[in-house]
Design a protein around this motif. Structure first.
Motif, PDB file in Angstrom:
ATOM      1  N   LEU A  33      -3.280   8.041   2.980  1.00 24.59           N
ATOM      2  CA  LEU A  33      -4.572   8.391   1.958  1.00 24.59           C
ATOM      3  C   LEU A  33      -5.556   7.463   2.103  1.00 24.59           C
ATOM      4  O   LEU A  33      -5.734   6.171   2.539  1.00 24.59           O
ATOM      5  CB  LEU A  33      -3.588   8.704   0.895  1.00 24.59           C
ATOM      6  CG  LEU A  33      -2.781   9.321   0.513  1.00 24.59           C
ATOM      7  CD1 LEU A  33      -2.015   9.630  -0.698  1.00 24.59           C
ATOM      8  CD2 LEU A  33      -3.301  11.175   0.212  1.00 24.59           C
ATOM      9  N   PRO A  34      -6.657   7.938   0.933  1.00 27.86           N
ATOM     10  CA  PRO A  34      -7.936   7.491   0.784  1.00 27.86           C
ATOM     11  C   PRO A  34      -8.033   5.741   0.561  1.00 27.86           C
ATOM     12  O   PRO A  34      -7.454   6.075  -0.759  1.00 27.86           O
ATOM     13  CB  PRO A  34      -8.373   8.186   0.970  1.00 27.86           C
ATOM     14  CG  PRO A  34      -8.842   9.416   0.925  1.00 27.86           C
ATOM     15  CD  PRO A  34      -7.013   9.780   1.033  1.00 27.86           C
ATOM     16  N   SER A  36      -9.475   5.444  -2.032  1.00 25.97           N
ATOM     17  CA  SER A  36     -10.236   5.471  -3.234  1.00 25.97           C
ATOM     18  C   SER A  36      -9.499   5.996  -3.821  1.00 25.97           C
ATOM     19  O   SER A  36      -9.001   5.934  -4.834  1.00 25.97           O
ATOM     20  CB  SER A  36     -11.970   5.819  -2.648  1.00 25.97           C
ATOM     21  OG  SER A  36     -11.342   7.538  -2.451  1.00 25.97           O
ATOM     22  N   TYR A  37      -8.553   6.773  -3.105  1.00 21.84           N
ATOM     23  CA  TYR A  37      -7.307   7.630  -3.680  1.00 21.84           C
ATOM     24  C   TYR A  37      -6.463   6.443  -5.230  1.00 21.84           C
ATOM     25  O   TYR A  37      -6.072   6.718  -5.725  1.00 21.84           O
ATOM     26  CB  TYR A  37      -6.216   7.738  -3.036  1.00 21.84           C
ATOM     27  CG  TYR A  37      -4.882   8.796  -3.868  1.00 21.84           C
ATOM     28  CD1 TYR A  37      -4.818  10.127  -4.284  1.00 21.84           C
ATOM     29  CD2 TYR A  37      -3.974   7.840  -3.734  1.00 21.84           C
ATOM     30  CE1 TYR A  37      -4.340  10.503  -4.812  1.00 21.84           C
ATOM     31  CE2 TYR A  37      -2.767   8.719  -3.897  1.00 21.84           C
ATOM     32  CZ  TYR A  37      -3.099   9.948  -4.981  1.00 21.84           C
ATOM     33  OH  TYR A  37      -1.660  10.386  -5.304  1.00 21.84           O
ATOM     34  N   TYR A  38      -6.777   5.152  -4.309  1.00 21.47           N
ATOM     35  CA  TYR A  38      -5.841   3.659  -5.109  1.00 21.47           C
ATOM     36  C   TYR A  38      -6.641   3.607  -5.796  1.00 21.47           C
ATOM     37  O   TYR A  38      -6.402   2.141  -6.557  1.00 21.47           O
ATOM     38  CB  TYR A  38      -5.401   3.231  -3.955  1.00 21.47           C
ATOM     39  CG  TYR A  38      -3.774   3.783  -3.404  1.00 21.47           C
ATOM     40  CD1 TYR A  38      -2.665   4.646  -3.898  1.00 21.47           C
ATOM     41  CD2 TYR A  38      -3.812   4.274  -2.238  1.00 21.47           C
ATOM     42  CE1 TYR A  38      -2.285   5.094  -3.225  1.00 21.47           C
ATOM     43  CE2 TYR A  38      -3.376   4.866  -0.850  1.00 21.47           C
ATOM     44  CZ  TYR A  38      -2.024   5.553  -1.911  1.00 21.47           C
ATOM     45  OH  TYR A  38      -1.198   6.281  -1.251  1.00 21.47           O
ATOM     46  N   THR A  70      -8.962   5.152   6.092  1.00 16.20           N
ATOM     47  CA  THR A  70      -7.812   5.166   5.397  1.00 16.20           C
ATOM     48  C   THR A  70      -7.062   3.802   6.346  1.00 16.20           C
ATOM     49  O   THR A  70      -7.574   3.692   6.540  1.00 16.20           O
ATOM     50  CB  THR A  70      -6.901   6.455   5.617  1.00 16.20           C
ATOM     51  OG1 THR A  70      -6.903   6.248   7.038  1.00 16.20           O
ATOM     52  CG2 THR A  70      -7.130   7.797   5.426  1.00 16.20           C
TER      53      THR A  70
END
Length: 117
Positions: A33-34, A36-38, A70
């Motif tokens: 997952l990128p 930015s997701y976190y 990622t």
């Protein structure tokens, strides 16, 4: 670019650092997952790249997390994996985002409403 560390070691290290940033009580970090997701912002991304550089003891671009967004992509790139995804130039991303933003504000050709003659 090739590092003395394996792709698995690099990915594990990145996931551990990201997990520490989001908190141990947060959902487990997925290396696919990128960032930015976190919630990784630009300052966090540059700091993470600097920490990675120190850990690897080799130069790492400050934009690495933007070019390879990622943990698994960075790990593959640093391990010299020829199938690692190529970096996405920031200018291309910005242009695409701008285009998408403009498209979102334009009415569709099939929208009903008054027409000009």
């Amino acid at each position: 670019m090739t590092t003395a560390r394996s792709a698995e070691d690099v990915e594990r290290w990145l996931i551990e650092r990201l997990q520490a940033r989001v908190g141990e009580n947060a959902e487990p970090v997925d290396g696919h997952l990128p960032f930015s997701y976190y919630g990784l912002d630009s300052i966090d991304a540059v700091e993470l790249a600097a920490e990675l550089e120190a850990w690897l003891q080799m130069p790492v671009s400050a934009t690495l997390t933007f070019d390879y967004p990622t943990a698994s992509a960075i790990a593959a790139y640093l391990a010299g994996n020829p199938e690692a995804p190529p970096p996405t130039p920031a200018a291309e991303v910005e242009a695409l985002l701008a285009e998408l933003d403009l498209t979102a504000h334009q009415p569709s050709p099939s929208a009903s409403g008054p027409t000009m003659k």
